[in-house]
Design a protein around this motif. Structure first.
Motif: not given
Length: 126
Positions: A55-60, A93-96
């Motif tokens: 699965y895709a993961r946010c790079p930040r 990514c809505e978080a960052c």
């Protein structure tokens, strides 16, 4: 799976700078030095998770709950535009607030937290 700070439990983390050659080698092996944005704690976390490798993961911030972004609303670099044309997916990514392109599907759909209702202020009229 969300990476959280071991001291305060916050999910607001970032990758820390690499200070030594040993930390650089550990980074190549999947052990990253991360820093909490809330309490400034620096800790090591193994980022390779075999259960979520597809699965895709946010790079930040390395979160798995992602949304999609529209190409018409953002400036897209030439390489990212090329990847989108050959089948990559636009992830956000809505978080960052990080927009990125990847071939892996998103595992979780981001759900915006419910706003907490404030108690109504009742004023007395005399």
């Amino acid at each position: 799976m969300t990476v959280t700070c071991p001291r305060c439990g916050s999910a607001r983390i970032r990758e820390s700078f690499v200070y030594s050659f040993g930390e650089q080698i550990a980074k190549w092996l999947g052990f990253l030095k991360l820093r909490c944005r809330d309490c400034d704690e620096r800790f090591t976390h193994q980022i390779w998770d075999t259960r979520n490798i597809l699965y895709a993961r946010c790079p930040r911030c390395y979160r798995l709950d992602l949304t999609r972004w529209d190409i018409g609303h953002y400036r897209v670099g030439a390489f990212s535009r090329f990847l989108l044309k050959v089948g990559a997916r636009p992830h956000r990514c809505e978080a960052c607030r990080c927009n990125f392109v990847g071939f892996r599907p998103a595992k979780l759909q981001y759900k915006r937290p419910e706003p907490q209702s404030a108690p109504l202020h009742v004023s007395r009229v005399r």
